[in-house]
Design a protein around this motif. Structure first.
Motif, PDB file in Angstrom:
ATOM      1  N   ALA A 244       0.742  -1.175  -0.092  1.00 51.64           N
ATOM      2  CA  ALA A 244       0.064  -0.017   0.083  1.00 51.64           C
ATOM      3  C   ALA A 244       0.841   1.455   0.108  1.00 51.64           C
ATOM      4  O   ALA A 244       0.583   2.423  -0.679  1.00 51.64           O
ATOM      5  N   ALA A 245       1.729   1.285   0.731  1.00 51.62           N
ATOM      6  CA  ALA A 245       2.939   2.600   0.899  1.00 51.62           C
ATOM      7  C   ALA A 245       3.552   2.558  -0.627  1.00 51.62           C
ATOM      8  O   ALA A 245       3.548   3.844  -1.146  1.00 51.62           O
ATOM      9  N   ILE A 246       3.962   1.523  -1.084  1.00 51.49           N
ATOM     10  CA  ILE A 246       4.536   1.507  -2.495  1.00 51.49           C
ATOM     11  C   ILE A 246       3.668   2.440  -3.696  1.00 51.49           C
ATOM     12  O   ILE A 246       4.055   3.093  -4.311  1.00 51.49           O
ATOM     13  N   GLU A 247       2.637   1.996  -3.444  1.00 47.96           N
ATOM     14  CA  GLU A 247       1.405   2.174  -4.242  1.00 47.96           C
ATOM     15  C   GLU A 247       1.134   3.767  -4.341  1.00 47.96           C
ATOM     16  O   GLU A 247       1.201   4.591  -5.182  1.00 47.96           O
ATOM     17  N   SER A 248       0.928   4.045  -3.098  1.00 47.70           N
ATOM     18  CA  SER A 248       1.091   5.414  -2.655  1.00 47.70           C
ATOM     19  C   SER A 248       2.100   6.508  -3.294  1.00 47.70           C
ATOM     20  O   SER A 248       1.908   7.422  -3.798  1.00 47.70           O
ATOM     21  N   LEU A 249       3.457   5.719  -2.839  1.00 47.77           N
ATOM     22  CA  LEU A 249       4.606   6.649  -3.364  1.00 47.77           C
ATOM     23  C   LEU A 249       4.736   6.615  -4.941  1.00 47.77           C
ATOM     24  O   LEU A 249       4.998   7.780  -5.479  1.00 47.77           O
ATOM     25  N   VAL A 250       4.216   5.668  -5.834  1.00 46.41           N
ATOM     26  CA  VAL A 250       4.261   5.726  -7.089  1.00 46.41           C
ATOM     27  C   VAL A 250       3.284   6.923  -7.525  1.00 46.41           C
ATOM     28  O   VAL A 250       3.454   7.544  -8.508  1.00 46.41           O
ATOM     29  N   GLU A 251       2.101   6.998  -7.017  1.00 46.11           N
ATOM     30  CA  GLU A 251       0.876   7.637  -7.492  1.00 46.11           C
ATOM     31  C   GLU A 251       1.456   9.269  -7.250  1.00 46.11           C
ATOM     32  O   GLU A 251       1.283  10.162  -7.988  1.00 46.11           O
ATOM     33  N   ALA A 252       2.672   9.281  -6.017  1.00 41.39           N
ATOM     34  CA  ALA A 252       2.932  10.812  -5.710  1.00 41.39           C
ATOM     35  C   ALA A 252       4.328  11.083  -6.473  1.00 41.39           C
ATOM     36  O   ALA A 252       4.785  12.029  -6.492  1.00 41.39           O
ATOM     37  N   GLY A 253       4.899  10.002  -7.377  1.00 45.54           N
ATOM     38  CA  GLY A 253       5.874  10.069  -8.199  1.00 45.54           C
ATOM     39  C   GLY A 253       7.357  10.153  -7.546  1.00 45.54           C
ATOM     40  O   GLY A 253       8.199  10.240  -8.036  1.00 45.54           O
ATOM     41  N   ALA A 254       7.264   9.562  -6.269  1.00 45.53           N
ATOM     42  CA  ALA A 254       8.434   9.633  -5.591  1.00 45.53           C
ATOM     43  C   ALA A 254       9.100   8.006  -5.979  1.00 45.53           C
ATOM     44  O   ALA A 254      10.152   7.897  -5.844  1.00 45.53           O
ATOM     45  N   LEU A 255       8.360   7.074  -6.350  1.00 46.55           N
ATOM     46  CA  LEU A 255       8.783   5.965  -6.774  1.00 46.55           C
ATOM     47  C   LEU A 255       8.365   5.540  -8.569  1.00 46.55           C
ATOM     48  O   LEU A 255       7.452   5.704  -8.602  1.00 46.55           O
TER      49      LEU A 255
END
Length: 394
Positions: A244-255
């Motif tokens: 869930a954390a990775i998905e959120s960071l991908v959406e934010a453009g961090a990953l």
């Protein structure tokens, strides 16, 4: 989707871990703190055959430095404190700024939902025992488990085993923490409110998802490029929490997702990851260094099969008791079985094993780093084995 070559992924990982840049002529407190902030933690281990593990990551990256920097930051007075102990990857020293990000784990332990299974009883039917011990610390001051030894063998709550377990559960909950270390590195506990600075305790507590996202983001910065399992392993999060954390960071453009040939799983690249063309490094690495602690990652990044053999019977060890990998450039080129003979002021090199690809000057580079380590540890001589062993390609 972007593709990275294995060599590019390796250099990105090394740069993220603080390798590749020139070592400072003098390691200031500020420079050392930047290093531990980059890594987010130093793992603690009790083995002291060479030097305790939490001192080594900074040496690997910065060269010789004053070890009292760690001692003061971790176990000095409240005004000097910059680090705290808690369960992160394993038992770890962490920057105080991470305290709010681990409160969800403390709350889970308080409810009996985190921590070792045997300790969870103190959240329920054995809570009164822990509360009584907490009040004793509140009234009598900082205490180690050994301070209760006079109760050994008596019936009741305060037998050594029970007291230690209660202390460890209270530590998991964050209600007590390590005030200092004594003697043989024994943990001395005190109320967290008397150890953790007030300004840190006053920081807002994020909810679980926010905290876990922040921890994954820190792990991604420290690793540069990593699989989901490696990101989750850094702070020991659960699969669903990490995903869930990775998905959120991908959406934010961090990953961003990337592919690396030879990696069976998708990897994630941090947006701020540096991409150096070359890495200049010469470092001995602790067995618990975050560059190599995840052994399958070490194998994929460096084609280097590494296991710690402390608990392997001597006759079955392949490389030695306390073996440190040696990083030269962007490759792990060998491993050294080391011991500090403090009484004779010697750094003993029991064995040197070279990888097949080790360059001809690897031994010279090792000798220079061993000499630097000996000086750092206050040892006068380095005692080498008769000759190194080179691993065969087979």
């Amino acid at each position: 989707m972007e593709k990275l070559s294995p060599a590019e992924a390796r250099r990105i990982a090394l740069a993220a871990q603080g390798f590749g840049g020139p070592r400072p002529e003098k390691v200031t407190a500020a420079r050392w703190l930047r290093t531990i902030d980059r890594l987010s933690l130093h793992q603690i281990d009790s083995v002291n055959v060479l030097v305790r593990a939490h001192y080594l990551p900074a040496f690997s990256r910065l060269g010789p430095y004053d070890r009292s920097l760690i001692d003061t930051a971790a176990w000095g007075g409240r005004k000097q404190r910059r680090l705290f102990e808690y369960w992160a990857h394993e038992a770890s020293l962490l920057p105080l700024a991470l305290h709010p990000l681990l409160r969800w784990r403390m709350a889970r332990a308080e409810r009996g939902e985190a921590g070792w299974k045997g300790l969870r009883l103190f959240a329920r039917e054995r809570r009164a025992e822990a509360e009584a011990l907490l009040e004793r610390i509140r009234a009598e001051g900082p205490s180690a488990a050994s301070d209760l030894e006079e109760k050994r063998g008596r019936s009741g709550w305060w037998q050594w085993g029970d007291a230690k377990q209660a202390l460890e559960w209270l530590f998991w909950t964050g209600r007590i923490t390590t005030a200092t270390r004594r003697g043989s590195f024994e943990r001395v506990y005190d109320l967290s409110e008397r150890v953790i600075p007030a300004e840190i305790r006053a920081l807002p507590t994020p909810n679980e998802k926010e905290a876990q996202r922040a921890l994954i983001e820190r792990a991604a910065r420290a690793l540069g490029v990593a699989t989901e399992a490696e990101l989750r392993d850094y702070f020991r999060l659960g699969p669903h929490e990490a995903r869930a954390a990775i998905e959120s960071l991908v959406e934010a453009g961090a990953l961003a997702p990337v592919e690396v040939p030879g990696w069976a799983r998708l990897a994630w690249l941090h947006r701020d990851a540096r991409r150096p063309r070359r890495i200049y490094a010469r470092s001995l690495l602790a067995p618990f260094d975050p560059l190599v602690w995840e052994r399958s990652r070490t194998l994929r990044l460096f084609d280097f099969h590494y296991r710690i053999e402390i608990y392997t019977p001597a006759a079955k060890r392949q490389h030695g008791y306390y073996v440190l990998p040696f990083l030269l450039g962007d490759r792990l080129v060998g491993r050294l079985d080391l011991k500090a003979d403090r009484q004779a002021a010697r750094l003993l090199v029991h064995a040197v094993h070279l990888e097949p690809h080790a360059p001809h000057d690897a031994m010279d580079a090792m000798a220079e780093e061993l000499a630097a380590m000996a000086r750092w540890l206050g040892l006068a001589d380095v005692v080498m084995p008769s000759k190194p062993v080179r691993r065969s390609t087979g």
